[in-house]
Design a protein around this motif. Structure first.
Motif, PDB file in Angstrom:
ATOM      1  N   LEU A 117       7.672   0.519   2.613  1.00 56.81           N
ATOM      2  CA  LEU A 117       6.707  -0.441   2.061  1.00 56.81           C
ATOM      3  C   LEU A 117       7.185  -1.875   2.164  1.00 56.81           C
ATOM      4  CD1 LEU A 117       5.525   1.434  -1.150  1.00 56.81           C
ATOM      5  CD2 LEU A 117       4.430   1.333   1.067  1.00 56.81           C
ATOM      6  N   ARG A 160       8.475  -3.378   4.395  1.00 60.47           N
ATOM      7  CA  ARG A 160       8.290  -4.004   5.698  1.00 60.47           C
ATOM      8  C   ARG A 160       6.865  -3.908   6.201  1.00 60.47           C
ATOM      9  NH1 ARG A 160      11.835  -1.143   9.005  1.00 60.47           N
ATOM     10  NH2 ARG A 160      10.480  -1.990  10.590  1.00 60.47           N
ATOM     11  N   LEU A 161       5.999  -3.420   5.347  1.00 58.52           N
ATOM     12  CA  LEU A 161       4.592  -3.330   5.737  1.00 58.52           C
ATOM     13  C   LEU A 161       3.849  -4.545   5.198  1.00 58.52           C
ATOM     14  CD1 LEU A 161       2.155  -1.654   6.842  1.00 58.52           C
ATOM     15  CD2 LEU A 161       1.934  -0.748   4.535  1.00 58.52           C
ATOM     16  N   LEU A 162       3.052  -5.154   6.024  1.00 59.49           N
ATOM     17  CA  LEU A 162       2.212  -6.259   5.562  1.00 59.49           C
ATOM     18  C   LEU A 162       0.831  -5.701   5.262  1.00 59.49           C
ATOM     19  CD1 LEU A 162       1.869  -9.263   5.063  1.00 59.49           C
ATOM     20  CD2 LEU A 162       1.262  -9.540   7.440  1.00 59.49           C
ATOM     21  N   TRP A 163       0.397  -5.890   4.033  1.00 61.98           N
ATOM     22  CA  TRP A 163      -0.878  -5.332   3.583  1.00 61.98           C
ATOM     23  C   TRP A 163      -1.821  -6.478   3.256  1.00 61.98           C
ATOM     24  CZ3 TRP A 163      -2.483  -4.067  -1.917  1.00 61.98           C
ATOM     25  CH2 TRP A 163      -3.662  -3.330  -1.929  1.00 61.98           C
ATOM     26  N   VAL A 164      -2.999  -6.415   3.841  1.00 62.38           N
ATOM     27  CA  VAL A 164      -4.005  -7.457   3.611  1.00 62.38           C
ATOM     28  C   VAL A 164      -5.283  -6.775   3.138  1.00 62.38           C
ATOM     29  CG1 VAL A 164      -5.319  -9.336   4.638  1.00 62.38           C
ATOM     30  CG2 VAL A 164      -3.034  -8.836   5.478  1.00 62.38           C
ATOM     31  N   HIS A 165      -5.767  -7.177   1.981  1.00 60.78           N
ATOM     32  CA  HIS A 165      -7.063  -6.664   1.527  1.00 60.78           C
ATOM     33  C   HIS A 165      -8.127  -7.656   1.960  1.00 60.78           C
ATOM     34  CE1 HIS A 165     -10.144  -6.295  -1.870  1.00 60.78           C
ATOM     35  NE2 HIS A 165     -10.447  -5.472  -0.893  1.00 60.78           N
ATOM     36  N   PHE A 189      -5.623   1.690  -0.190  1.00 60.67           N
ATOM     37  CA  PHE A 189      -4.228   2.028   0.113  1.00 60.67           C
ATOM     38  C   PHE A 189      -3.509   2.528  -1.135  1.00 60.67           C
ATOM     39  CE2 PHE A 189       0.251   0.686   0.737  1.00 60.67           C
ATOM     40  CZ  PHE A 189       0.519   1.426   1.870  1.00 60.67           C
TER      41      PHE A 189
END
Lengths: 492, 260
Positions: free
Chosen positions: B105, B107-112, B93
């Motif tokens: 950004l 409000r975006l939930l980012w999970v690796h 990403f």
């Protein structure tokens, strides 16, 4: 008129041990608390099941009287945790509490909106105490001293608020209920006084001449004229639970098994106050005499023991204790679960409590450093992406302006870290590259774009970037940093 | 008074927003059943956007535009105030370019979540409920994923009415996906380099400048578009361009002295 509730946990040291046994699923049976190891140690307290044993006997005498007796000793962490749990019990009903050994006092007069009467409050306190593994007696009166006396009379006792009625309540009680000192008790017995009502009939100033201030205070108490100050205090910032182990543990599974009980107890105490866990600090006592600390951060507050346990297991598996563990203490940091106002005209989004639980589960699955809200890092280094704590509450949502166009914005997929490649250079730029995964000729090369910076931080870089259309059909971005070349990613 | 006369009396600015009841169906369609992207052409091709409650798949080789469509989908889901999450298996990403593509950004939930953890993370997110779009970017190295994981993902999406979007280099989901969009490269556009500070062409022999790329979109699985088209073409242009910097800190604060 104010009402003060006194919650008394008798023999709290023994109760602390029984809480620990219940955590590991053991049924205590007849049990006695000894002051120390060995047959000559005196018995301090016994459970109801061990009726034939009395406090004051030696352990040897107690075992002779009841061979099936289980003799236990209390560790200080267990006792401290039980005392703190008792205070949390009071904090579940009032924002501030007054504590003394084995007792907690709190203002119960304001609970009339929640419970039909004071008796219902007392029974609610006992029910909640049972969930914390404590057996308590509850007394409610207009003052602290009277509430303490009420506690001694029955498991639940309410002293009427009117002075005459309170005096009538106290009158038939034996003098021992006032807990006079041994000297005063002996003197009162010599005077032929047996009940509180008989003491109340004396004039305080006459008693003061013979027994001093303590005697006068006892008479005022017998007349339901208590002047003991109620001094409530704010709760501690963190909840602490701990235990000492009988033998050292050197593997993860038994360690986590013991921790499960501590976490359950800590969460139950937080639940008393309507709070959740926002983070956890684990202090391990390791052999021979040292401590190790493990911090377990949480993305958002949670009340689920399973999630906390997974995170603790993760932290311990990443950094295992350096020596066998002989004791452990957990410090749980409390926080309120965020409440959000739902918007009528916009999508609700995830419910805050479910989102919090999900974030905690994700943190346990992939590590807390891999869950969050991305943000653009304040650097010219393009590969850096920072993470912030997620904030997806419905109340924070707002419509975003965004342009819809038939032409989309071209994105890039990053290689993290950038892949080092060998590059064949010609006069006009790179003509081919070879990496571990990709080997290609370069059809078109756009660049170089020179970027340098961060000399002000001491980590200076100077790079030349190229956008290249390779023979495998992809368009890559690559850069040269010093003598080395790296593939940053590809446009996609 | 006739309805037509009433309509005439209304201010012109208001009347354009009025839709006769007989035209409601053809105008709106079922907007609640889809999550629109920020690409109107793709939305038209998909019948309004990604359908809710099913697993959709987006597959294509390198530089075919799948990541650009992913960012446009996230931007579209978040634009209307919804919630979206991205499960990123390869940590590919790019926050800077996503922001340029209109993704909020904050409000975006980012999970690796690498490997097989990616689908488990997506399941957890979908089960939480309230997400309009949960995208799983599997990446180039497609691991062997068990069929049971896709079944669980599909059931979760169906239960929560969430769009489960799987992005991969090649089709992975097969029959578990209700919609499969297959991308292929159509062309790469290079233009002439222009000096942005002076707004003039440097010279005709200057090195080229990447301006964008074009993708061909084919529906591998799913409902045929209303116009009967079996493919469409989408263009992506470079929004964030690299330019030679002048060694200033990125926040714009200029240091007092420059080190040689």
């Amino acid at each position: 008129m104010s009402s003060i509730a006194c919650v008394h946990a008798p023999d709290i040291a023994l109760q602390a041990v029984l809480r620990g046994l219940a955590d590991v699923g053991e049924r205590a049976g007849p049990c006695a608390l000894a002051a120390g190891a060995g047959g000559r140690a005196p018995v301090l307290a016994v459970t109801a099941a061990a009726a034939s044993v009395r406090p004051g006997m030696t352990v040897a005498q107690a075992l002779a009287a009841l061979p099936s007796l289980r003799v236990v000793t209390a560790g200080q962490p267990d006792v401290d945790a039980a005392a703190a749990a008792l205070a949390d019990l009071g904090l579940g009903f009032a924002p501030r509490v007054d504590t003394e050994p084995e007792r907690v006092f709190f203002q119960a007069g304001d609970l009339g909106q929640l419970y039909p009467d004071l008796s219902a409050v007392a029974h609610a306190v006992r029910a909640r105490a049972a969930r914390l593994g404590l057996e308590v007696r509850v007394g409610i009166a207009t003052s602290k001293g009277l509430a303490r006396i009420a506690c001694r009379t029955a498991e639940v006792a309410i002293v009427p608020p009117a002075p005459a009625a309170a005096r009538a309540f106290l009158a038939p009680l034996p003098l021992a209920m006032l807990a006079p000192g041994p000297e005063i008790s002996e003197a009162l017995a010599r005077w032929g006084l047996r009940t509180v009502g008989e003491l109340a009939s004396l004039r305080p100033e006459d008693v003061a001449v013979r027994m001093g201030a303590a005697g006068a205070r006892l008479v005022r108490l017998a007349r339901a004229q208590d002047d003991e100050a109620f001094l409530p205090q704010a709760p501690a910032d963190a909840v602490e639970e701990g235990t000492e182990l009988d033998y050292a543990l050197d593997s993860l599974d038994p360690l986590v098994f013991v921790l499960r009980g501590l976490i359950d107890r800590a969460l139950a105490r937080l639940a008393c106050r309507g709070l959740a866990c926002a983070g956890l600090s684990l202090r391990l006592t390791v052999e021979p005499h040292s401590f190790e600390i493990r911090e377990v951060p949480l993305q958002s507050p949670t009340r689920e023991a399973g999630i906390l346990l997974q995170l603790v297991r993760l932290a311990l598996s990443r950094h295992a204790p350096s020596a066998p563990v002989t004791g452990m203490t957990i410090l749980v940091f409390p926080a309120r679960v965020r409440a959000t106002q739902v918007d009528m005209f916009r999508p609700n989004g995830p419910a805050p409590d479910r989102l919090a639980a999900t974030l905690a589960r994700l943190s346990a699955l992939v590590g807390p450093e891999h869950v969050g809200t991305p943000r653009v890092a304040d650097t010219w280094r393009e590969e850096v992406t920072a993470l912030a704590l997620p904030s997806l509450g419905a109340g924070e949502m707002h419509t975003v302006r965004g342009s819809s166009s038939d032409v989309g914005a071209l994105a890039m997929r990053r290689f993290r870290p950038p892949q080092e490649v060998e590059v064949l250079m010609e006069r006009n730029g790179p003509s081919a590259f070879r990496g571990k995964e990709t080997v290609a000729r370069i059809l078109i090369a756009a660049g170089p774009y020179r970027i340098s910076g961060e000399w002000w931080t001491g980590k200076a870089f100077h790079r030349e970037y190229w956008d290249v259309h390779a023979s495998d059909g992809a368009v890559y971005r690559m850069h040269q940093d010093g003598e080395k070349w790296f593939l940053d990613g590809y446009y996609d | 008074m006739a309805a037509a006369t009433l309509l005439d009396l209304l201010p012109a600015a208001l009347s354009v927003h009025l839709i006769p009841a007989r035209r409601l169906e053809e105008k709106g369609g079922d907007k609640r059943g889809v999550v629109a992207t920020a690409l109107p052409r793709l939305d038209a091709f998909l019948g309004g956007g990604w359908p809710r409650g099913v697993v959709s798949e987006l597959a294509g080789p390198r530089s075919s535009g799948k990541t650009s469509i992913l960012y446009a989908s996230l931007a579209g889901a978040l634009k209307s105030g919804g919630a979206a999450a991205l499960v990123d298996a390869e940590q590919a990403f790019d926050a800077r370019l996503a922001a340029r593509a209109g993704v909020p950004l904050a409000r975006l939930l980012w999970v690796h979540a690498p490997g097989t953890h990616a689908l488990r993370a997506a399941e957890l997110l979908i089960d939480a409920g309230g997400f309009d779009l949960v995208a799983v970017d599997i990446g180039d190295k497609s691991p062997r994923l068990p069929d049971a994981a896709w079944v669980r993902l599909r059931h979760g999406a169906e239960r929560q009415r969430t769009v489960a979007l799987v992005v991969a280099a090649s089709p992975l989901v097969h029959s578990f996906a209700s919609v499969a969009v297959i991308l292929s490269r159509q062309g790469v556009d290079f233009g002439e380099r222009q000096d942005s500070r002076r707004s003039v062409l440097v010279c005709s022999a200057a090195p080229p400048l990447l301006t964008g790329l074009r993708s061909n979109v084919v529906l591998g699985r799913g409902r045929t578009p209303a116009d009967g088209a079996d493919h469409c073409s989408i263009e992506f242009s470079v929004m964030a361009r690299l330019s030679d910097n002048d060694e200033a800190p990125p926040d714009g604060t200029r240091p007092q002295s420059r080190r040689k």
